[in-house]
Design an enzyme around this catalytic site. Sequence first.
Site, PDB file in Angstrom:
ATOM      1  N   SER A 109      31.231  33.056 -46.695  1.00 45.88           N
ATOM      2  CA  SER A 109      31.976  32.586 -45.526  1.00 45.88           C
ATOM      3  C   SER A 109      31.473  33.184 -44.218  1.00 45.88           C
ATOM      4  CB  SER A 109      33.471  32.902 -45.695  1.00 45.88           C
ATOM      5  OG  SER A 109      33.704  34.280 -45.596  1.00 45.88           O
ATOM      6  N   LYS A 146      36.485  38.222 -41.734  1.00 41.45           N
ATOM      7  CA  LYS A 146      36.332  37.050 -40.871  1.00 41.45           C
ATOM      8  C   LYS A 146      36.176  37.470 -39.407  1.00 41.45           C
ATOM      9  CE  LYS A 146      37.040  33.648 -43.935  1.00 41.45           C
ATOM     10  NZ  LYS A 146      37.010  34.567 -45.075  1.00 41.45           N
TER      11      LYS A 146
END
Lengths: 189, 189
Positions: A109, A146
């Site tokens: 990700s 993230k």
Amino acid sequence: MVNDRLDILKKFFKKNRRLPSYSEMLSLFGFSSKNAVFKLINKWVEANLLKKINGKLSPTSRFFALPLLGNIKAGFPILAEENKNYLTLDDYLIEDPSSSFLLKVSGDSMTGVGIFDGDIVVVEKKKAPTIGDIVLAQIDREWTLKIFRKDRRRRINYLEAANPKYPPLYPHQELQIYGVVKAVIRKFN
Amino acid sequence: MVNDRLDILKKFFKKNRRLPSYSEMLSLFGFSSKNAVFKLINKWVEANLLKKINGKLSPTSRFFALPLLGNIKAGFPILAEENKNYLTLDDYLIEDPSSSFLLKVSGDSMTGVGIFDGDIVVVEKKKAPTIGDIVLAQIDREWTLKIFRKDRRRRINYLEAANPKYPPLYPHQELQIYGVVKAVIRKFN
DNA sequence: CTTGACAGTGAACAAATGTTTACTATAATG
DNA sequence: CATTATAGTAAACATTTGTTCACTGTCAAG
């Protein structure tokens, strides 16, 4: 060869995490007089590889550091002595050891910012991340790595992956930041 | 607090690159008897943070190392004591300090393997690279960082970028390999 | 209460430490 | 050739090192 001895010393330090005493250096270097060691050490102090503070010997940063070379393209840059910079990785990567830890990354990700599956990131525990930081966070009871973003219209913070495959993550209940990623390292092979 | 003292010791080592002597620890820790130091040290030796080899004190790898945590997803992995691994970056990244150097990368020709402009790579001088290694090479008098490839049909080695923008590089005259990239590191901010 | 473990003081000491001084052999320089 | 710097030996020495022993106060557990 003079440099052999320095290599021997470096290896001793790498193995034992300390400098040898003069008597240990006697056998390390193959001398039979401590004065020979004494003179050799002073030469290295002169060269800024070691330093003495009231009789206590310690290595300088230069003792460990690897040469850091600049741009490649035309000529090979290693040759110019004045262009040499030195760097020890631990010092460079980790500012505050007591509040840092390493984390092995899984998943794809964050490939957009060059963090791949299997990479190791240096995380520094921190209260207040800056917008845009890569953070280790807990969102609705799930831990994840993230990018920390702010939604100005809705006036809330959310998390964004660095991979178009994944949608932004808006917290339903809770978004808690645990730390900020300061560096990535990846080993080949 | 007991851990304060260990922090003090770690800071001393980070600053001076050596352990303090017992008398230095006296003032460092605020003791007035060397025996207090003696007992404290032995406790740390017991805990495998330091070790003594015939009276010579040295830190263990555990003394420096940062905890390395595994997968994130469900629960935060730091809590499980048995899952802890420890790592010092210098040791992890650099196997042979005397034949390694660092190189600051410029350009975007290796983004495909996660090496970006501004990253630092650890290069190990080496004679024989393996096919597929990322190498620092001189091709027709130009230095560059590319993937080392073999053309089986034409029976020659060539260089390949990790970015479709750039064509493969076949040497007109000479292809000389100077070193192999062992690791990349990138610092944020 | 008593007991025992823990954390620290204080003094004493053999062994090891880094430094100094005087001397020798070898190689490099003019 | 004489000279001078360099690299090393050898011995002596004050200082510091890590360790040991005997002792004290404090706190928790039985």
